[in-house]
Structures are given as structure tokens and as C-alpha cells.
Design a protein around this motif. Sequence first.
Motif, PDB file in Angstrom:
ATOM      1  N   LEU A 175       0.834  -1.200   0.000  1.00  0.00           N
ATOM      2  CA  LEU A 175       0.000   0.000   0.000  1.00  0.00           C
ATOM      3  C   LEU A 175       0.873   1.256   0.000  1.00  0.00           C
ATOM      4  N   ILE A 176       1.944   1.251   0.768  1.00  0.00           N
ATOM      5  CA  ILE A 176       2.865   2.386   0.807  1.00  0.00           C
ATOM      6  C   ILE A 176       3.475   2.626  -0.571  1.00  0.00           C
ATOM      7  N   ASP A 177       3.844   1.561  -1.262  1.00  0.00           N
ATOM      8  CA  ASP A 177       4.391   1.711  -2.613  1.00  0.00           C
ATOM      9  C   ASP A 177       3.412   2.436  -3.526  1.00  0.00           C
ATOM     10  N   GLN A 178       2.145   2.039  -3.459  1.00  0.00           N
ATOM     11  CA  GLN A 178       1.155   2.678  -4.308  1.00  0.00           C
ATOM     12  C   GLN A 178       0.903   4.127  -3.892  1.00  0.00           C
ATOM     13  N   MET A 179       0.926   4.406  -2.608  1.00  0.00           N
ATOM     14  CA  MET A 179       0.795   5.785  -2.158  1.00  0.00           C
ATOM     15  C   MET A 179       1.900   6.646  -2.745  1.00  0.00           C
ATOM     16  N   ALA A 180       3.117   6.140  -2.705  1.00  0.00           N
ATOM     17  CA  ALA A 180       4.254   6.905  -3.229  1.00  0.00           C
ATOM     18  C   ALA A 180       4.068   7.195  -4.716  1.00  0.00           C
ATOM     19  N   GLN A 181       3.578   6.217  -5.449  1.00  0.00           N
ATOM     20  CA  GLN A 181       3.386   6.399  -6.889  1.00  0.00           C
ATOM     21  C   GLN A 181       2.277   7.400  -7.201  1.00  0.00           C
ATOM     22  N   HIS A 182       1.446   7.695  -6.213  1.00  0.00           N
ATOM     23  CA  HIS A 182       0.376   8.689  -6.376  1.00  0.00           C
ATOM     24  C   HIS A 182       0.704  10.006  -5.675  1.00  0.00           C
ATOM     25  N   ARG A 513      -1.675  -3.640 -13.255  1.00  0.00           N
ATOM     26  CA  ARG A 513      -1.534  -5.040 -13.676  1.00  0.00           C
ATOM     27  C   ARG A 513      -0.087  -5.500 -13.590  1.00  0.00           C
ATOM     28  N   ASP A 514       0.832  -4.634 -13.979  1.00  0.00           N
ATOM     29  CA  ASP A 514       2.251  -4.987 -13.920  1.00  0.00           C
ATOM     30  C   ASP A 514       2.707  -5.271 -12.486  1.00  0.00           C
ATOM     31  N   GLN A 515       2.059  -4.604 -11.531  1.00  0.00           N
ATOM     32  CA  GLN A 515       2.454  -4.768 -10.131  1.00  0.00           C
ATOM     33  C   GLN A 515       1.519  -5.694  -9.357  1.00  0.00           C
ATOM     34  N   LYS A 516       0.580  -6.330 -10.095  1.00  0.00           N
ATOM     35  CA  LYS A 516      -0.346  -7.302  -9.500  1.00  0.00           C
ATOM     36  C   LYS A 516      -1.189  -6.684  -8.379  1.00  0.00           C
ATOM     37  N   ILE A 517      -1.671  -5.473  -8.631  1.00  0.00           N
ATOM     38  CA  ILE A 517      -2.588  -4.803  -7.712  1.00  0.00           C
ATOM     39  C   ILE A 517      -4.016  -5.172  -8.093  1.00  0.00           C
TER      40      ILE A 517
END
Length: 765
Positions: A175-182, A513-517
Motif C-alpha cells: 500500500l505504501i508503494d502505491q501511495m508513493a506512486q500517487h 496489472r504490472d504490479q499485481k494490484i
Amino acid sequence: MKFASFLLCLLLCGAAQASPVSLIPMPAQLKLTDGTFKVDDGTRIVVAANDTAARRSAQYLVALLAQTRGLHLQIVEGAPADGAIVLSHNPQASVTQAQGYALDVTSRGIRVDARDDDGLFYGVVTLWQLLTPDAQHGAVQVPALHVADWPRFAWRGLMLDSARHFQSVADVKTLIDQMAQHKLNVLHWHLTDDQGWRIEIKRYPELTRIGAWRTPPDAGKNGEPQRYGGYYTQDQIRDVVAYAAARHITIVPEIDMPGHAQAAVASYPQIGVTGKRPAVSVDWGVNPYLYNVDDQTFQFIDNVLDEVMALFPSHYIHVGGDEAIKDQWQASSAIQAKIRALHLKDEDALQGWFIGRIGSYLSAHGRRLIGWDEILDGGVPADATVMSWRGTQGAIKAAELGHDVVMSPAPDLYLDDVQSDLADESAGRIPVRDLASVYAFQPIPSVLSAAQAAHVLGAQANVWTEHLPTMQHVEHAAFPRVDALSEVVWSPAAALDWKGFLSRMPAQLQRYRDQKIAYADTAFEAQIHLDDQAALKSGQAQVTLSNQAGYGAIRYTLDGSAPGPHSLLYTAPFTAKLPVTVKAATYAQDGSLLATARTRVLDRASLLSREGVDLPNCPGSDSRLRVQPMPDATSMAPVYAINLFNACQQFPSAPLDGVTAIHVDAVRLENNYALAHDAKSVISRPRATPHGELVVHGDRCDGPVLASMPLPDPAASARRFSLDAKLPPQQGEHTLCLIYTAPVEGPLYAIGRVSLIAAAGRAEP
């Protein structure tokens, strides 16, 4: 036909307006120029020899590109050079705003400049998005452009509730990874509540030995675990905090008080009001357990906060303050004596005194208290920050009083609210909060003056997990609605553009999809509409296809095969002879998939049936939840609709010509809901059989009884069961009202599916 033409315009015109760069959130300023620059495995990333921040950002970019694009770039130290990507932590960078950056792409290379570490990192995130514009892997041509960018708000948050359901460290990091990407920068981590204490406190080991575990309602049966729970060790928390900090995210912990304290009181009864040990709660909602207000309890809280502050360097510490019903305080002679001794007006004022004492302790340690907007009800420390969840009124009141505010209102930013009312929607609360509604959220209430609006630090979305038991549920609820949130809190208000946002979504979905989210494709899901009654009468269906977002090309088949990018393109309603199977999927302009295929079988049996989640509430109560068979389910389906206050649903316009019977797929659910003072609103109906029945009324909910189906003994039957009854002959269309009369103190019941049975031998259309 006018509707169909309008729909076609939305679908095809929207698809034609693809953005030349797929960036989310959209930068403050972006200007395309002439030329391109090719990035491949030979491209170097150049950083200055002593620029630690630039090297860290470069390492982040290298790792993320390898994962999502299959590109493997090298980092070198030295002076800027042509043909390279240059990352520069530059105090003289052209963008002066905090967390801002400049990004330039020319035919000679790419350069990112920022005055602070945050800005350089966010520039790298934007660059990564430029390098992942599609599903391809390997080299990529980046269009020449200039970006000058900075955030609109300082607080760009997401709240994760780990108390109701526990996520692994790996899940939290995802979740932290996705937050950073946003470009979100605050993770509000909800760590304690009635249903679980998730943080190791070394001075009080019972908090995790007892408080971190609950016994499920049906422990050891039907696949339920013997106990449910977990907690984060202090070493794990340090690891997660460091992981977040490396991605420029601050974690703000929440330790709930004075309410939502049942797990703590279960661990140490002496800190509660009654001194008695309750179980860790299995009930969602508002539980009655509060902290005591004696010196011993405050010493406990202070000691806990000492360890919390040692683990979390955040300036803010969240203390909850919400939903603290005062029944236990009102019933305690000791608490009442305390109120009199402090010359306080009532229990709300006592909560204000309680929060004020905690605020003083945090302030003495260089921290600042933040709490939910109930902390305003009894008075609040002057330097407290208010997180507004009960709509926006709390934020308005707080800003008018001079308090800083974080906007987090329900239902606007509650991501555990469902994204649609479709049959395949997952578990969650009502009302529907779709992608468009999150994008339309206005963080600054219009009634605030400019000076008051300056107190709005930003906004955050909340992921409460009562109905989101796994990380798959969490990801489905959060993404892509977090994309909408990120643009609302980062991009300039004047730059927000719904159609432009949609045009940038195909590339973002591919990144997921690339990150399997496990993101939700609900906004683009093809909805298959028809007039059921007309189809039954004529033997053919007039089919309309659409989706929430009004974006993308819908492709469909009528032969049962899976639709693909070259299947029939939907342009207008069409007629199909029954029986037929309609399958439809949505595609972007580039042929990438926006939403997987949805299927609807159209035959007499299906047209005479309704899914329980499609049956509306009976008039008089809007309460509605979509829940799974057990509170700790590990799958995404099945899902059932329930109304905690009125077990009544309607089958509108039921076609009863030739119908002789009714069949109901029913389910018995756990009644694990703490309703507190709202319990008095639950409607109780008399029953005629030992365990209650499902009663079918005609036309109105007080209309004639058409059928009554006794419920089986809960102790001797499976959770899912069938009910059947004959129906008296009826002509035409009638509303059927289906009411459970089971005891309100017993289990809950829901409808899986209702099927009307036609007379034997009736011809299929």
C-alpha cells in the motif's frame, strides 16, 4: 434513441481524447515541445557525487523501472552529460514551492531538478510514469516536454484500518508503494480499536497477548478460525516506518481514546470504568467500553504514548476521540464525582478535559494532537488539529475556531463505501461512492473565508476494514479511486478535468496489472440493461450497454464466447432473441482492457429471478450493507445485502402471470453489530414459528400474505438454505415484499436470490 446517441458520444468521443502523456496526478504546469528522447538499457542516470538524496531517488527509479518496464538502468556519479537522465538536488532550482520540481525532456536527455528531497522524489515518480505509458517492455520514446510541478496541499493522506482486520507487513508496504506512486505523503495507520490492538507495547505485553486476538462468532466451524488477529512487533513497525520514509511518506499512528477501547480494557481491566474484563469485541460498530479517568489510567496511556512516540517520528499523533458513547461514564459514581470535582458541565466536557490532558502530554514531548471531529464537542486544545469525518461541518467549525483541519468526510472519502450497486460489487457500506464522485470532491468548503481556508491542510481517504477482511478487498476498494484522490489533493483546482483524467487511466490500469494490484474495474464495467417485463412478453430483449464512467469502447458477443478487442462494437441498443447470453467488455482506444467481460444470461428463468443485492430496501429505512457470509471471509464472494434495522426487501414489478411458486436461496449471517443507542430503531416483528419465517406480502409491506416460509433451526442447519412456497394465482405485475420475522436478538438473515416459478409446461419464449 436520444439516450443511445448521447451514450455513444460519451463512449467514442471520450475514447478519442487520449492524453499525450498519462500522468496521475496531473502536474501543475506541463508544456509539450518538439522531439523525443529514447530511454533504453544503455541510458545512464547521473547524480552528483555527494548528492545522497538524488542517489536514493535514482535507486528507487531503477528498481521500479525494472519491475514494471523491464528496463535496467545504471547509476553513475559525475557532471551532467548528454544522452542521460540527470537528477539534481539543486537549492537554486526554478520551482520554489515546497515539494516541487522541474522536469525537462529534450532530444538530448532528461533532467529533474528540485530544491528539496521530497520534490526530487516526486519528479522521479513523474518520470517513471512517462517511462511506462503502455503495456510494452523495454525501450521507450519519451515526448519532449517541460514540467513545473508542486502540490496543492501539504496533507495528502490515506487511512488504513489494521485494527478490524490485520494486514501483513508485506501488505502494508504494498500500500505504501502505491501511495508513493500517487504522490500521497501521509499514511494514517489505525492500530487500536475494540476489535484488536495491533502494536507491541513492551511495558504492557497483555495488549498483544490478549488484545490482539478475538474469537470469531462461529469459531472453528464453517471454515472460521479458532481465533483471529495479529500484531506488529516494534521491530516490524520501525521497518515499516523506515520503508515509508524512504518513499517520502510519514506514518501517523492512531491510538483510540477515550472510546473504542475494548481491546485495551480486555487486556488490562483496571484501565476501564467497571474494572471487569470484557472479551475483545467481535462486533462492528459502536461498543460501550471507555477508558477510566483516574491517575492510574492516564499513567498507562502516557506510558503507551511514550513507546508510540519512540516508534513514530511523526509530528502528529492521532488519538481518535470518535464515537465514545458515555453510558459507562454516566453509570459510574466515581466518574460522576470526577466531573463534579473538575467543575465540568457533563460527560462531553469530561471528554474535552481528557483530550486536553493527552494533548498537553504530547505537546510536552514536541508532538501535536490530531483527532476526529468529536473532539470539538467538549472543547479541544488550542493547537489540536481536527480530522473531519462527520461530513464537512466539523471542518468548518474547526477552521472557524482557528484549528488546522484535514478533510476526511463520510461518505465522500470513505473508500469502504461500495463503488456501485451492481450485482457483482464487493462487500462494503452504502451509499455508492464511484470514481467520479471522489474526483468531484472539493477539499475546501465554499463557506470558509480565505483566512479560514488556509487552515485546511489537505484531505485523506479512509479505508475502514470491517467489511474488507483481506488485502484483495483493500486494493479493490482503494484503486483506482486513490487516483482520483491524488489528483484532487495534488493538482491545481483549475486543472481538474474529468475527461482528461479518464484518458490517462488506461496506462495507470496497466501499471496496476504490472504490479499485481487487485484494482476494481467497476467504473468501466459494462452494464447490461433491458426491460425484463417486455422481454418476457415478446420473447426478445432490447439490450442497452453502458458503464459508470461513460468512457471506452464496449465490445460484446451473443454466442457465449468471450468478447475481445475485435468483437462487435456497441453503438446503439440492439434486439436479441431469447434465450441468449450477452457478454460485454470495455476497451481503451489503444486496445487495452479497461474492464473484464461481464455476462448476463437472458432466458425465462433468469428474467423471473432477482439477486438479493438487486432487491431494494422497503420504504422507510436507507440503512444498507453488503456483507459476506462470515465476518472474517477470505474470498470476495458471495455478498449479501442487509438492513440492520428493517429486514425487509422488495421485488418490484414482479411478473406474476402463470407464476405458481417462489424459491428463495437464503443465508443466515452473524449478528455482530454493536448499534449502541441506535438499537432501539431495530424493527421487531412477531413470528409464528420457533425460528421465524420469511413472509411474502403482495403489493405493500402490510398487504395480503401470499406465502410464509419457516426458517430452519440455526443449530441444525447449514448457513445457506433454500425456502420454497406456493403462490396464489396472480395476474400482471405486482410488488412482492419479503420480510424476515426472525428474533432481532438472533442471527441475521439475507436473500441470495429469489426465483419465481412458472407453471409446469409453460413455453419458453
